[in-house]
Motif scaffolding. Structure first.
Motif, mmCIF file in Angstrom:
data_model
loop_
_atom_site.group_PDB
_atom_site.id
_atom_site.type_symbol
_atom_site.label_atom_id
_atom_site.label_comp_id
_atom_site.label_asym_id
_atom_site.label_seq_id
_atom_site.Cartn_x
_atom_site.Cartn_y
_atom_site.Cartn_z
ATOM 1 N N ARG A 53 0.834 -1.201 0.000
ATOM 2 C CA ARG A 53 0.000 0.000 0.000
ATOM 3 C C ARG A 53 0.870 1.253 0.000
ATOM 4 O O ARG A 53 0.602 2.201 -0.731
ATOM 5 N N SER A 82 -7.334 -1.702 4.060
ATOM 6 C CA SER A 82 -6.030 -1.281 3.541
ATOM 7 C C SER A 82 -6.182 -0.512 2.229
ATOM 8 O O SER A 82 -5.558 0.530 2.036
ATOM 9 N N SER A 84 -8.869 1.070 1.164
ATOM 10 C CA SER A 84 -9.592 2.325 1.412
ATOM 11 C C SER A 84 -8.650 3.422 1.882
ATOM 12 O O SER A 84 -8.825 4.593 1.528
ATOM 13 N N THR A 85 -7.639 3.055 2.667
ATOM 14 C CA THR A 85 -6.696 4.066 3.143
ATOM 15 C C THR A 85 -5.830 4.619 2.014
ATOM 16 O O THR A 85 -5.309 5.725 2.122
ATOM 17 N N LEU A 88 -7.346 7.760 1.046
ATOM 18 C CA LEU A 88 -7.172 8.804 2.054
ATOM 19 C C LEU A 88 -5.764 9.383 2.030
ATOM 20 O O LEU A 88 -5.562 10.556 2.339
ATOM 21 N N MET A 89 -4.787 8.566 1.654
ATOM 22 C CA MET A 89 -3.385 8.986 1.694
ATOM 23 C C MET A 89 -2.913 9.623 0.390
ATOM 24 O O MET A 89 -1.842 10.229 0.360
#
Length: 127
Positions: A53, A82, A84-85, A88-89
């Motif tokens: 990721r 994992s 989905s983040t 966000l990142m």
């Protein structure tokens, strides 16, 4: 892959080395197409290494206009969290998660990609 989308299929625990393969292919595809929609078939994935990721987020930040969106299907809550983040990142990147096979398959068909691509059965052989 089609001109506008690419589909990756993985099963089992998705290792960090897969990130290099994914980003190499994304580099080649975005050079040709400009930007691309990514579909991740992780239906049979049981885990996603955190370093993978991190690698994908870093690539996304270095190529902010390369990805139109990410669409992923999985049965694993760990994999879903994992992935989905990732959205966000990586500012501006949309990650849509699917748990319904027919919705994901309809999207694949709409983007000109094959439906229900299955990985070969694992035989336990090591390379």
């Amino acid at each position: 892959w089609s001109r506008e989308a690419v589909r990756y299929t993985y099963s089992g625990n998705v290792e960090p080395s897969c990130g290099g393969l994914i980003t190499q292919r994304l580099d080649a595809m975005t050079r040709k197409s400009g930007s691309i929609t990514v579909l991740l078939e992780f239906w049979d994935a049981s885990g996603l290494d955190p370093q993978l990721r991190v690698n994908l987020v870093e690539w996304s930040k270095q190529h902010p206009s390369a990805l139109v969106s990410i669409h992923a299907i999985t049965r694993s809550k760990i994999v879903a969290l994992s992935l989905s983040t990732w959205g966000l990142m990586a500012p501006g990147l949309t990650v849509t998660m699917y748990s319904n096979r027919s919705e994901f398959d309809m999207l694949c068909k709409k983007l000109g990609l094959p439906i229900n691509v299955r990985m070969p059965a694992f035989t336990g052989a090591r390379i």
